[in-house]
Design a protein around this motif. Structure first.
Motif, mmCIF file in Angstrom:
data_model
loop_
_atom_site.group_PDB
_atom_site.id
_atom_site.type_symbol
_atom_site.label_atom_id
_atom_site.label_comp_id
_atom_site.label_asym_id
_atom_site.label_seq_id
_atom_site.Cartn_x
_atom_site.Cartn_y
_atom_site.Cartn_z
ATOM 1 N N ALA A 1 60.074 -37.389 -7.537
ATOM 2 C CA ALA A 1 61.027 -37.760 -8.606
ATOM 3 C C ALA A 1 60.638 -38.991 -9.412
ATOM 4 O O ALA A 1 61.502 -39.710 -9.901
ATOM 5 C CB ALA A 1 62.438 -37.910 -8.051
ATOM 6 N N ASP A 2 59.325 -39.235 -9.556
ATOM 7 C CA ASP A 2 58.954 -40.262 -10.539
ATOM 8 C C ASP A 2 58.744 -39.622 -11.906
ATOM 9 O O ASP A 2 58.633 -40.311 -12.910
ATOM 10 C CB ASP A 2 57.742 -41.102 -10.104
ATOM 11 N N ARG A 3 58.696 -38.299 -11.925
ATOM 12 C CA ARG A 3 58.594 -37.596 -13.212
ATOM 13 C C ARG A 3 59.834 -36.729 -13.433
ATOM 14 O O ARG A 3 60.452 -36.255 -12.481
ATOM 15 C CB ARG A 3 57.350 -36.710 -13.227
ATOM 16 N N ALA A 4 60.156 -36.516 -14.713
ATOM 17 C CA ALA A 4 61.243 -35.611 -15.081
ATOM 18 C C ALA A 4 60.760 -34.739 -16.234
ATOM 19 O O ALA A 4 60.109 -35.241 -17.156
ATOM 20 C CB ALA A 4 62.467 -36.403 -15.513
ATOM 21 N N VAL A 5 61.021 -33.449 -16.152
ATOM 22 C CA VAL A 5 60.717 -32.553 -17.276
ATOM 23 C C VAL A 5 62.006 -31.816 -17.651
ATOM 24 O O VAL A 5 62.937 -31.745 -16.846
ATOM 25 C CB VAL A 5 59.583 -31.554 -16.943
ATOM 26 N N GLY B 1 56.939 -47.077 -22.238
ATOM 27 C CA GLY B 1 55.587 -46.670 -21.872
ATOM 28 C C GLY B 1 55.619 -45.408 -21.042
ATOM 29 O O GLY B 1 56.697 -44.889 -20.720
ATOM 30 N N GLY B 2 54.450 -44.918 -20.674
ATOM 31 C CA GLY B 2 54.401 -43.745 -19.800
ATOM 32 C C GLY B 2 53.308 -42.784 -20.191
ATOM 33 O O GLY B 2 52.439 -43.096 -21.008
ATOM 34 N N GLU B 3 53.359 -41.615 -19.551
ATOM 35 C CA GLU B 3 52.316 -40.622 -19.737
ATOM 36 C C GLU B 3 52.917 -39.338 -20.311
ATOM 37 O O GLU B 3 54.117 -39.094 -20.171
ATOM 38 C CB GLU B 3 51.691 -40.287 -18.391
ATOM 39 N N GLY B 4 52.044 -38.498 -20.873
ATOM 40 C CA GLY B 4 52.496 -37.222 -21.429
ATOM 41 C C GLY B 4 52.630 -36.150 -20.365
ATOM 42 O O GLY B 4 52.296 -34.990 -20.599
ATOM 43 N N ASN B 5 53.104 -36.546 -19.170
ATOM 44 C CA ASN B 5 53.331 -35.563 -18.098
ATOM 45 C C ASN B 5 54.736 -35.687 -17.513
ATOM 46 O O ASN B 5 54.989 -35.275 -16.388
ATOM 47 C CB ASN B 5 52.280 -35.744 -16.980
ATOM 48 N N GLY B 6 55.634 -36.303 -18.281
ATOM 49 C CA GLY B 6 57.008 -36.475 -17.802
ATOM 50 C C GLY B 6 57.201 -37.749 -16.987
ATOM 51 O O GLY B 6 58.273 -37.952 -16.428
ATOM 52 N N GLY B 7 56.174 -38.595 -16.912
ATOM 53 C CA GLY B 7 56.275 -39.860 -16.164
ATOM 54 C C GLY B 7 56.524 -41.003 -17.129
ATOM 55 O O GLY B 7 55.589 -41.536 -17.719
ATOM 56 N N LEU B 8 57.770 -41.391 -17.292
ATOM 57 C CA LEU B 8 58.135 -42.376 -18.316
ATOM 58 C C LEU B 8 58.558 -43.702 -17.674
ATOM 59 O O LEU B 8 59.226 -43.713 -16.639
ATOM 60 C CB LEU B 8 59.266 -41.835 -19.200
ATOM 61 N N ILE B 9 58.159 -44.804 -18.342
ATOM 62 C CA ILE B 9 58.407 -46.149 -17.805
ATOM 63 C C ILE B 9 59.312 -46.921 -18.771
ATOM 64 O O ILE B 9 58.977 -47.071 -19.945
ATOM 65 C CB ILE B 9 57.075 -46.917 -17.614
ATOM 66 N N PHE B 10 60.422 -47.410 -18.254
ATOM 67 C CA PHE B 10 61.394 -48.138 -19.074
ATOM 68 C C PHE B 10 61.378 -49.600 -18.624
ATOM 69 O O PHE B 10 61.913 -49.930 -17.561
ATOM 70 C CB PHE B 10 62.788 -47.524 -18.877
ATOM 71 N N PRO B 11 60.749 -50.477 -19.429
ATOM 72 C CA PRO B 11 60.503 -51.844 -18.949
ATOM 73 C C PRO B 11 61.766 -52.661 -18.686
ATOM 74 O O PRO B 11 61.720 -53.603 -17.895
ATOM 75 C CB PRO B 11 59.666 -52.471 -20.078
ATOM 76 N N ASP B 12 62.889 -52.303 -19.313
ATOM 77 C CA ASP B 12 64.120 -53.047 -19.019
ATOM 78 C C ASP B 12 64.612 -52.738 -17.607
ATOM 79 O O ASP B 12 65.433 -53.470 -17.045
ATOM 80 C CB ASP B 12 65.247 -52.653 -19.998
ATOM 81 N N HIS B 13 64.141 -51.616 -17.056
ATOM 82 C CA HIS B 13 64.585 -51.163 -15.731
ATOM 83 C C HIS B 13 63.564 -51.551 -14.666
ATOM 84 O O HIS B 13 63.859 -52.315 -13.758
ATOM 85 C CB HIS B 13 64.795 -49.652 -15.809
ATOM 86 N N GLN B 14 62.351 -51.010 -14.779
ATOM 87 C CA GLN B 14 61.272 -51.402 -13.873
ATOM 88 C C GLN B 14 59.926 -50.894 -14.411
ATOM 89 O O GLN B 14 59.877 -50.034 -15.281
ATOM 90 C CB GLN B 14 61.522 -50.904 -12.462
ATOM 91 N N PHE B 15 58.820 -51.439 -13.844
ATOM 92 C CA PHE B 15 57.493 -51.099 -14.347
ATOM 93 C C PHE B 15 56.854 -49.972 -13.550
ATOM 94 O O PHE B 15 55.765 -50.124 -13.003
ATOM 95 C CB PHE B 15 56.593 -52.340 -14.361
ATOM 96 N N CYS B 16 57.568 -48.864 -13.454
ATOM 97 C CA CYS B 16 56.966 -47.673 -12.860
ATOM 98 C C CYS B 16 57.672 -46.448 -13.429
ATOM 99 O O CYS B 16 58.754 -46.560 -13.999
ATOM 100 C CB CYS B 16 57.070 -47.710 -11.342
ATOM 101 N N ARG B 17 57.040 -45.304 -13.275
ATOM 102 C CA ARG B 17 57.620 -44.056 -13.769
ATOM 103 C C ARG B 17 58.927 -43.795 -13.019
ATOM 104 O O ARG B 17 58.986 -43.988 -11.812
ATOM 105 C CB ARG B 17 56.659 -42.888 -13.515
ATOM 106 N N GLY C 1 61.939 -40.838 -12.782
ATOM 107 C CA GLY C 1 62.530 -39.563 -13.176
ATOM 108 C C GLY C 1 64.041 -39.618 -13.340
ATOM 109 O O GLY C 1 64.599 -38.991 -14.245
ATOM 110 N N GLY C 2 64.712 -40.375 -12.473
ATOM 111 C CA GLY C 2 66.173 -40.496 -12.549
ATOM 112 C C GLY C 2 66.578 -41.213 -13.830
ATOM 113 O O GLY C 2 67.524 -40.810 -14.524
ATOM 114 N N MET C 3 65.840 -42.269 -14.155
ATOM 115 C CA MET C 3 66.121 -43.031 -15.378
ATOM 116 C C MET C 3 65.853 -42.158 -16.605
ATOM 117 O O MET C 3 66.584 -42.234 -17.609
ATOM 118 C CB MET C 3 65.225 -44.281 -15.393
ATOM 119 N N THR C 4 64.817 -41.319 -16.517
ATOM 120 C CA THR C 4 64.469 -40.438 -17.648
ATOM 121 C C THR C 4 65.586 -39.414 -17.887
ATOM 122 O O THR C 4 65.949 -39.139 -19.035
ATOM 123 C CB THR C 4 63.129 -39.721 -17.365
#
Ligand code: MG
Length: 463
Positions: free
Chosen positions: A244-248, A327-343, A345-348
């Motif tokens: 669940a670090d990625r969401a599609v 930030g993030g990658e084109g594979n559904g792994g998105l990084i929201f810097p206000d939240h934390q510096f990692c992909r 899925g729940g945040m996405t």
């Protein structure tokens, strides 16, 4: 043979992974625990995904950490980003037993630094050195660590995500969630309900045999989710990979959203709210650049392929005083810097609720408004992938060349990325353009050059 101490041998860009009982054994994980504990003495949080082998491996990991004097807090089953969030908030380090999107027979370990990011290449090489040399700081009987269990800490993660959005932002929205029998069963439905959504689930019971679909949320695997979306009339469907670090997503018609389009949608939305930089690897579609550059005072910074490079670049840009939006990658792994510096899925998933609520448009309509891009992906099996990619650098003297990761060739509005795979003996090729014939013509030219380079490399080997 002299050992190359400057390269990782065991860990990839996302930790150690392999088939359980072959590459991944309790003995190896015990030693990883001992090595990590020797490097980062303190309070360490551990957790796992739902894989059947998780229980035995986490016992080995804890044993290693405790033996080196670390106090261990077992957070139980939870998504990787939940553990990363908890580590960032209250621990000296963390370790997650997971193999992310790999099939059920796989498992692995991901090491988390005190700031919640994955361990850097440099530190991982040091950890591996300890592992291979069996250089562990084992403690005597009166200095070994203590273990505590804290399965409720997962609520801190859920509440932190919910806290980023206005109350009841999802009111009136019906959402379908496919956690894929993974740890997101415990988080994403709860997050969305707390945002005011009504939630339906498929594959919503944790099961390490993954009876409904494989941990990779592929278009093929999400048929049940699409059917649920269509039959129930939900606003969208969201699915996660095995940790669940990625969401599609699928739209309200059950149509799968290509992950670069997902990235572009979120980037576009966030760049409307704030001005600054979007960070992504060179492998991400130009679509992202197209939507970001259309916003005043917004730009894209490119990194090597791998979420850790994206996260660390975001971090260092912010340390330089620059505003990083996303930030993030084109594979559904998105990084929201206000939240934390990692992909995450729940945040996405939560962000998608926010986007639909604010724009008041259906997801299919938002995707339809994105600029059109044509993409060709291919791979060529060769044991000489690195050499061939290196040779290609010289083959396009009239084009713009970027060597951030592999070779990226840009010719007007068409680009091609050629990289040696980090995990398999093959070359990966992605060509894209706003015009189909331009993409096809650069792809043909590229295949010709690759085949020339392959021949030269083979000839040199025979000599
Ligand atoms: Mg994953």
């Amino acid at each position: 043979m002299k050992r190359n101490i400057h390269a990782k041998r065991l860990f990839g860009t996302n930790g150690v992974r392999g088939i359980v009982g072959k590459e991944i054994t309790p003995e190896l994980v015990l030693h990883i625990g001992e090595a990590f504990g020797s490097m980062r003495p303190g309070r360490i949080a551990v957790g796992r995904d739902t894989r059947t082998s998780g229980e035995t491996l986490i016992l080995a990991l804890k044993s290693g950490l405790l033996a080196t004097g670390c106090d261990v807090v077992d957070c139980g089953i939870l998504p990787t980003p939940a553990l990363q969030f908890l580590v960032k908030e209250e621990f000296d380090g963390g370790a997650m037993i997971t193999a992310s999107h790999n099939p059920p027979e796989y498992n692995g370990v991901k090491i988390i630094e005190p700031d919640g990011t994955e361990m850097s290449d440099e530190e991982t090489i040091l950890l591996e050195q300890r592992l291979f040399d069996k250089s562990f700081a084992l403690k005597p009987w009166n200095k070994v660590g203590r273990e505590a269990s804290a399965p409720d800490l997962i609520d801190h993660y859920i509440n932190a995500i919910v806290g980023h959005f206005p109350p009841n932002i999802g009111k009136g929205m019906l959402v379908a969630v496919d956690p894929g029998s993974g740890p997101a069963c415990l988080t994403t439905p709860k997050i969305l309900k707390k945002l005011g959504c009504r939630v339906m689930t498929v594959n919503g019971v944790m099961n390490g045999t993954f009876p409904g679909r494989l941990p990779e949320p592929s278009m093929e695997g999400l048929k049940a989710l699409s059917s649920l979306v269509v039959s129930s009339g939900t606003s969208f469907g969201v699915a996660h990979d095995g940790d669940a670090d990625r969401a599609v997503f699928v739209d309200e018609n059950g149509v799968y959203i290509e992950e670069n389009q997902e990235f572009a949608l979120v980037a576009q939305y966030l760049c409307q709210q704030q001005k600054g930089i979007v960070v992504t690897p060179v492998s991400t579609s130009q679509l992202v650049e197209a939507v970001v550059a259309a916003k005043k005072n917004c730009s894209v910074t490119y990194t090597k392929v791998g979420s850790i490079y994206v996260a660390r670049t975001m971090h260092s840009l912010m340390n330089e005083g620059k505003k990083v939006v996303f930030g993030g990658e084109g594979n559904g792994g998105l990084i929201f810097p206000d939240h934390q510096f990692c992909r995450d899925g729940g945040m996405t998933a939560a962000m998608m609720v926010s986007i639909l609520s604010k724009t008041k448009k259906p997801l299919s309509g938002l995707v339809a408004c994105l600029p059109k891009r044509f993409m060709i992906k291919d791979k060529i099996a060769t044991p000489d992938a690195q050499k061939v990619v290196k040779r290609l650098e010289q083959k396009f003297p009239h084009d713009r060349i970027d060597l951030t990761d592999g070779v990226k060739i840009t010719r007007n509005s068409t680009s091609a990325l050629i990289r040696a795979s980090g995990t398999e003996p093959l070359i990966r090729i992605i060509v894209e353009s706003d015009q189909r014939d331009h993409a096809e013509s650069l792809f043909q030219e590229l295949m010709k050059r690759v085949s020339e380079c392959l021949k030269t490399t083979t000839k040199q080997k025979k000599r």
